[in-house]
Structures are given as structure tokens and as C-alpha cells.
Write a protein that holds these residues in place. Structure first.
Motif, PDB file in Angstrom:
ATOM      1  N   SER A 258      19.527 -29.900  41.770  1.00 23.66           N
ATOM      2  CA  SER A 258      18.943 -28.605  42.139  1.00 23.66           C
ATOM      3  C   SER A 258      17.663 -28.333  41.351  1.00 23.66           C
ATOM      4  N   GLN A 259      17.615 -28.812  40.119  1.00 27.63           N
ATOM      5  CA  GLN A 259      16.402 -28.618  39.313  1.00 27.63           C
ATOM      6  C   GLN A 259      15.248 -29.452  39.849  1.00 27.63           C
TER       7      GLN A 259
ATOM      8  N   ILE B  66      25.067 -31.626  40.564  1.00 28.62           N
ATOM      9  CA  ILE B  66      24.519 -30.502  41.344  1.00 28.62           C
ATOM     10  C   ILE B  66      23.445 -29.775  40.544  1.00 28.62           C
TER      11      ILE B  66
ATOM     12  N   GLY C 228      14.284 -27.898  43.262  1.00 26.90           N
ATOM     13  CA  GLY C 228      13.618 -26.619  43.013  1.00 26.90           C
ATOM     14  C   GLY C 228      12.195 -26.789  42.491  1.00 26.90           C
TER      15      GLY C 228
END
Length: 177
Positions: free
Chosen positions: A55-56, A51, A59
């Protein structure tokens, strides 16, 4: 949350993926062996890392290089997970050896090294054969194969994973159940 340094960001995502995919390989093996608690604990850590890594990348979706770090880490993690699995040699293997006339000698060789083995007589296409059955820790599989090959380099060998076993003699190399 990624470091401002591009190279560090790339390395972080790559390493995170290597870790979580490698853990996934080991978790899968433990799951198939029915080791519920161990595989559950590994899965928690694995998905937490996943996760964070995904997410990085999402993002920073405008940076395709981070996607390459993510994909490369996945590929490297698959390879490293397989290497770890080979090194740990987790679990047991069913070893079946068929020999035309040296089954007793192979069985004695296995017994001498404290491996369990059962021998039966059978009939093959070209006559009578000796059939040996053994359950051995995977970490000792090469040793058992070497014993059989030294005694009868023409023996037919079949190997399968063994999920469970009950009772019997595994010897000093493994657990007795």
C-alpha cells in the motif's frame, strides 16, 4: 504513512519485504509439514506486513525508487528466508545409504550416536550391497553423513524430506512417535 525522509521510507519498505518474504519461506515449510496452527499464525503476520508495504508503494506510485526498495526487499527476503531455513533445519530427512561391504559398520556408527537405522541386504549391478534406512532430524543430517563418509567414502547416499513418521527409534536427537 511513510516517513518524510526518503532514505527511511526506502529502508522501511525494503525491511518490511525482507521480513514478510522470509516469513513466507518458513510458513511454506511448516505448511508442507502439516503444522496448521503455526503456519496459520505466521501467514496472518506475513500478509499484514505485505499489505502495509504494497500500500505504501502503490500510494506513492510516482516514486519508482520505492518500487526498487520493494523488489530488492523481495529478493533479499528470498535469500534470507533460505538462510533461515538452512539454519533452523526444520523437520526430518530420510537417509538411504548403500554400501558394498561396510553397512554393518555404518549402522553401528549411527547406533553409537543414538540414531535409528535399519539395514537390509540387497543386490546391485556389481553384486551384494548393504542398504541402510534412517529418519533423522535435519539438524543432525551432516553428522550422519559424516559417520557414513568416514566409514565408507564410496557409499551411495540418497536424502529426501520426510513429512511424517510413526513409531520407530529417532533417538535422543528427535521425537519418538
Amino acid at each position: 504513512m511513510l516517513p518524510d525522509n526518503f532514505y527511511l521510507a526506502f529502508a522501511l519498505i525494503f525491511i518490511l519485504r525482507v521480513c514478510d518474504v522470509s516469513m513466507g519461506t518458513i510458513r511454506t515449510i511448516y505448511t508442507l509439514q502439516g503444522r496448521k496452527y503455526l503456519s496459520t499464525g505466521i501467514s496472518f503476520i506475513e500478509v499484514t506486513i505485505f499489505i502495509f508495504a504494497i500500500s505504501q508503494v502503490i500510494g506513492n506510485i510516482d516514486n519508482p525508487i520505492l518500487m526498487l526498495a520493494y523488489s530488492g526487499g523481495f529478493a533479499a527476503g528470498t535469500f534470507i528466508g533460505m538462510l533461515l531455513e538452512e539454519k533452523f533445519a526444520i523437520g526430518y530427512a530420510q537417509l538411504r545409504i548403500i554400501s558394498r561391504d561396510k553397512g554393518k559398520e555404518i549402522a553401528r556408527g549411527l547406533w553409537a550416536r543414538d540414531f535409528g537405522a535399519t539395514m537390509l541386504r540387497g543386490h546391485g549391478k556389481e553384486g551384494e550391497v548393504d542398504m541402510l534406512f534412517s529418519i533423522v532430524p535435519r539438524k543432525n543430517l551432516k553428522e550422519c553423513l559424516n559417520i557414513a563418509s568416514i566409514i565408507d567414502d564410496q557409499s551411495f547416499v540418497s536424502i529426501a524430506d520426510s513429512r511424517y513418521f510413526y513409531r520407530g527409534h529417532i533417538g535422543q536427537h528427535g521425537k519418538k512417535k
